[in-house]
Write an enzyme that holds these catalytic residues in place. Structure first.
Site, short mmCIF file in Angstrom:
data_model
loop_
_atom_site.label_atom_id
_atom_site.label_comp_id
_atom_site.label_asym_id
_atom_site.label_seq_id
_atom_site.Cartn_x
_atom_site.Cartn_y
_atom_site.Cartn_z
N HIS A 193 0.45 -1.53 0.13
CA HIS A 193 0.42 0.36 0.21
C HIS A 193 1.23 1.27 0.10
O HIS A 193 2.42 1.29 0.27
CB HIS A 193 -1.07 -0.04 1.22
CG HIS A 193 -0.21 0.28 2.15
ND1 HIS A 193 1.14 -0.85 3.20
CD2 HIS A 193 -0.08 1.15 3.03
CE1 HIS A 193 0.93 -0.44 4.19
NE2 HIS A 193 0.61 0.82 4.05
N ASP A 200 0.53 5.20 1.56
CA ASP A 200 -0.50 5.65 2.75
C ASP A 200 -1.72 6.74 2.92
O ASP A 200 -1.02 8.09 2.30
CB ASP A 200 0.35 6.24 4.12
CG ASP A 200 1.85 5.33 4.85
OD1 ASP A 200 1.17 4.13 4.90
OD2 ASP A 200 3.00 5.55 4.93
N HIS A 214 5.17 0.04 -0.20
CA HIS A 214 5.15 -0.75 0.74
C HIS A 214 4.28 -1.45 1.92
O HIS A 214 3.05 -2.09 1.50
CB HIS A 214 5.92 0.15 2.32
CG HIS A 214 4.58 0.76 2.82
ND1 HIS A 214 4.52 2.42 2.46
CD2 HIS A 214 4.34 1.03 3.87
CE1 HIS A 214 3.28 2.62 3.16
NE2 HIS A 214 3.52 1.88 4.03
N ARG A 221 6.13 6.22 14.26
CA ARG A 221 5.79 6.92 13.59
C ARG A 221 5.10 7.78 12.77
O ARG A 221 4.27 8.26 13.60
CB ARG A 221 5.07 5.63 12.26
CG ARG A 221 4.33 5.59 10.95
CD ARG A 221 3.64 4.81 10.47
NE ARG A 221 3.76 4.10 9.48
CZ ARG A 221 3.06 5.14 8.13
NH1 ARG A 221 2.59 6.31 8.37
NH2 ARG A 221 2.60 4.63 7.12
#
Ligand code: SIN
Length: 290
Positions: free
Chosen positions: A109, A111, A260, A275
């Protein structure tokens, strides 16, 4: 600060940056060298950076204003004191998850492409990692576009797709969503299949995530077949970089020209990552509709 050195990690994308301590202030010259390396390699790895959360936030902010995490399935930030930080973890405390995505595979995907202006970048800091598994992969979407047959490039120039907002990459439904039975009706932003990267001006394949995606204007079957073909191409191993994590690795990636995914890992092991992400701009097509 000493000059940074940049070493390629895979033929397709990814580079290791050394000669930098991210706890210390970063001067303009070094920041500019970092940005150049990032534009060339799309994914940068910094090893041995045991950052506190405020240090992670300070470094992230050098790359632009922060974009808060999308809504998680539990409806409130994982870190009360640092709501700009998302926690990616399988750990539970008192039965409650301390983070997103669990221990299963997180599928390919990009983000938050279900919003009009998806984040331009993300940073992932490894605090605790399993002894094996949980590797993360990135794929180069400039190369994916450039290596498509000419007929396919022509076919998808000007096409747009729905980027479904319903599920995260671990297959968990986001808060407030309901099941999608027809991808043509999936909630989420509509973006060009090929975008113009706002900084480099290069064309990149822009797929978001496969589940519930739909290419506008096509019969559903035709859209499914086209998307399957594009996804098989975009995830070819030669376009990817595999990250085998070490504790205190920090990875920075460009969310506009990479996809990713993450491997599953032992549910009995602990994996804790913090993150951040950097605000982006609305996505622009590389080609106008015919
Ligand atoms: C993510 O998709 O941001 C998480 C990747 C990972 O857990 O390595």
């Amino acid at each position: 600060m000493p000059r940074i050195s940049v070493t390629k990690l895979a033929p397709a994308l990814g580079a290791e940056v050394s000669g930098i301590d991210l706890h210390l202030p970063i001067d303009e010259e070094t920041l500019s060298a970092l940005k150049d390396a990032w534009a060339s390699h799309l994914v940068l790895r910094f090893r041995g950076q045991a950052l506190t959360d405020p240090q992670l936030l300070a470094f992230s902010r050098l790359l632009g204003p922060l974009d808060p995490p999308g809504p998680n399935p539990y409806g409130k930030p994982f870190l009360e004191d640092f709501p700009e930080i998302n926690v990616i973890s399988n750990v539970k405390v008192g039965g409650a998850p301390i983070g997103n995505l669990g221990d299963g595979e997180a599928v390919w995907h990009c983000d938050m492409t279900y919003v009009e202006a998806p984040p331009r970048a993300a940073l992932l800091h490894a605090l605790e990692i399993p002894s094996s598994g949980g590797d993360t992969f990135w794929s180069n979407m400039y190369t994916a576009f450039e290596t498509l047959p000419d007929a396919m490039k022509k076919r998808i120039a000007g096409l747009r797709a729905i980027h479904d907002a319903t599920y995260n990459s671990a297959g968990v439904m986001r808060k407030g969503m309901s099941e999608v039975t027809d991808p043509r009706k999936a909630p989420g932003a509509q973006h060009p299949l090929v975008i113009k990267h706002p900084d480099t001006g290069r064309a990149a394949l822009y797929l978001g995530r496969r589940r519930n995606s739909y290419v506008l204007g096509l019969e559903l079957e035709e859209s499914e077949a086209l998307l399957d073909e594009l996804w098989a191409h975009a995830s070819r191993p030669e376009f990817t970089f595999r990250q085998v994590w070490q504790q205190h690795d920090l990875i920075l990636w460009d969310n506009r020209c990479t996809l990713h995914r993450r491997d599953a890992f032992d549910p009995a092991a602990r994996r804790v990552m913090h993150r951040t992400q950097i605000k982006g701009t609305p996505v622009a097509p590389a080609f106008e509709a015919a």
